[in-house]
Design a protein around this motif. Sequence first.
Motif, short mmCIF file in Angstrom:
data_model
loop_
_atom_site.label_atom_id
_atom_site.label_comp_id
_atom_site.label_asym_id
_atom_site.label_seq_id
_atom_site.Cartn_x
_atom_site.Cartn_y
_atom_site.Cartn_z
N ILE A 254 29.27 55.40 71.19
CA ILE A 254 30.50 54.98 71.97
C ILE A 254 31.47 53.82 70.90
O ILE A 254 32.91 54.39 71.03
CB ILE A 254 30.34 54.20 72.94
N GLU A 255 31.23 53.12 70.37
CA GLU A 255 31.73 51.96 69.53
C GLU A 255 32.05 52.24 68.54
O GLU A 255 33.52 52.37 67.87
CB GLU A 255 30.94 51.18 69.18
N GLN A 256 31.80 53.76 67.37
CA GLN A 256 32.41 54.84 66.66
C GLN A 256 33.51 55.34 66.97
O GLN A 256 34.68 54.95 66.28
CB GLN A 256 31.29 55.36 66.11
N LEU A 257 33.53 56.08 68.08
CA LEU A 257 34.99 56.18 69.07
C LEU A 257 35.94 55.83 68.96
O LEU A 257 37.42 55.96 68.61
CB LEU A 257 34.61 57.22 69.80
N GLN A 258 35.87 54.34 69.20
CA GLN A 258 36.31 53.56 70.18
C GLN A 258 37.44 52.76 68.92
O GLN A 258 38.34 52.95 68.84
CB GLN A 258 36.22 52.75 70.80
N ALA A 259 36.23 53.11 67.44
CA ALA A 259 37.20 52.18 66.45
C ALA A 259 38.10 53.05 65.90
O ALA A 259 39.56 52.99 65.31
CB ALA A 259 35.64 51.88 65.70
N LEU A 260 37.99 54.52 66.34
CA LEU A 260 39.04 55.61 66.33
C LEU A 260 40.08 56.15 66.67
O LEU A 260 40.56 57.55 66.23
CB LEU A 260 37.62 56.73 65.81
N GLY A 261 40.37 55.39 67.49
CA GLY A 261 41.24 55.27 68.59
C GLY A 261 41.08 56.51 70.19
O GLY A 261 42.18 56.74 70.43
N VAL A 262 39.70 56.58 70.34
CA VAL A 262 39.54 57.60 71.46
C VAL A 262 38.74 56.57 71.93
O VAL A 262 38.43 55.59 72.95
CB VAL A 262 38.35 58.47 70.92
N LYS A 263 40.30 57.31 73.78
CA LYS A 263 39.93 56.08 74.78
C LYS A 263 38.74 56.86 75.66
O LYS A 263 38.08 57.66 76.79
CB LYS A 263 41.05 56.23 75.60
N VAL A 264 37.59 55.87 75.53
CA VAL A 264 36.45 56.46 76.14
C VAL A 264 35.81 55.47 77.13
O VAL A 264 35.72 54.31 77.48
CB VAL A 264 35.84 55.55 75.40
N GLU A 265 36.24 56.12 78.71
CA GLU A 265 36.21 55.40 79.85
C GLU A 265 35.46 54.76 80.13
O GLU A 265 35.16 53.90 81.47
CB GLU A 265 36.99 56.55 80.63
N GLY A 266 34.24 55.60 79.84
CA GLY A 266 32.47 55.60 80.69
C GLY A 266 31.87 55.94 79.89
O GLY A 266 32.21 56.93 79.05
N ARG A 267 30.62 56.46 80.40
CA ARG A 267 29.49 56.49 80.15
C ARG A 267 28.41 57.96 80.64
O ARG A 267 28.40 57.36 82.09
CB ARG A 267 28.41 56.25 79.48
N ILE A 268 28.57 58.91 80.79
CA ILE A 268 27.53 60.10 81.23
C ILE A 268 25.74 59.65 80.53
O ILE A 268 25.96 60.39 79.71
CB ILE A 268 28.01 61.09 81.53
N ALA A 269 24.91 58.75 81.03
CA ALA A 269 23.61 59.51 80.61
C ALA A 269 23.37 60.74 80.82
O ALA A 269 23.53 61.76 81.62
CB ALA A 269 22.98 58.35 81.81
N ILE A 270 22.47 61.18 79.82
CA ILE A 270 21.78 62.27 79.58
C ILE A 270 20.51 62.04 79.17
O ILE A 270 19.84 62.31 78.01
CB ILE A 270 22.29 63.03 78.61
N GLU A 271 19.34 61.25 79.42
CA GLU A 271 18.68 61.24 79.84
C GLU A 271 17.22 62.54 79.72
O GLU A 271 17.06 62.78 80.70
CB GLU A 271 17.49 59.95 80.09
N ILE A 272 16.11 62.54 78.73
CA ILE A 272 15.26 63.58 79.04
C ILE A 272 13.69 62.79 79.15
O ILE A 272 13.94 62.06 78.22
CB ILE A 272 15.13 64.65 78.00
N GLU A 273 12.75 63.47 79.72
CA GLU A 273 11.85 62.96 80.15
C GLU A 273 10.95 62.90 79.00
O GLU A 273 11.23 64.02 78.81
CB GLU A 273 11.53 63.83 81.68
N SER A 274 10.26 62.16 78.44
CA SER A 274 9.53 62.21 77.59
C SER A 274 7.57 64.04 77.14
O SER A 274 7.84 63.67 78.36
CB SER A 274 9.04 61.22 77.44
N ASN A 275 7.95 63.66 76.28
CA ASN A 275 6.09 64.37 76.05
C ASN A 275 5.29 63.52 75.01
O ASN A 275 6.22 63.16 74.67
CB ASN A 275 6.79 65.71 75.82
N CYS A 276 4.10 63.97 75.12
CA CYS A 276 3.23 63.67 74.02
C CYS A 276 4.06 63.54 72.40
O CYS A 276 3.68 62.44 71.69
CB CYS A 276 1.98 64.12 74.38
N ASP A 277 4.96 64.63 71.94
CA ASP A 277 5.10 64.94 70.90
C ASP A 277 6.72 63.68 70.47
O ASP A 277 7.13 63.40 69.42
CB ASP A 277 5.27 66.11 70.62
#
Length: 201
Positions: free
Chosen positions: A157-180
Amino acid sequence: MTAEINNLVQTRIPTEHGEFVLHYFSNTIDDKEHVALVFGDVAHKMEVPVRIHSECFTGDVLGSRRCDCGDQLDKALQLISEHGFGVLIYLRQEGRGIGLLKKLQAYNLQDEGMDTVDANIHLGHRPDEREYTIAALMLEDLQIDSIQLITNNPNKIEQLQALGVKVEGRIAIEIESNCDNHAYLQTKAHKMDHFLTKTKK
């Protein structure tokens, strides 16, 4: 030299999550083939859901359980489709930017007890060497006014904003972990400050 891109080809890509249009970009930064999968009409729209996904051959193609990349790729396409419009940018930045060879060497170091951050450093690299100039230029070419970034990574997010991209918000994309991949996700949370709530502390 000023960084430039060129949107050379657009073609229809039907997927299980609907029909996307793939945009193939050339660029003056590297000789890699970066692409964008576009769903619906995104030009001149605000808060467009965007996933900037860095290439992971082992996870995206082979279905490796050592990371969450392949699952995130599929989930992002699903989220974009359900929203009705959006973009997935696929950047050729294998292994957080260190390349496939070094990534596989890092895997072996991880099997010997190092985490992903320490393994990269041991091989003479930073923990994450990715950068997003090409992604910012692709978003500009697609005439997107602002985005909601599909990510768990605050640095992205920080890198994109520094490049001039207007980031209005974040959508989480969390995946359940496994043993590996449990230790891998813990390292993301503890050492790289990723927003991960499902990973056990």
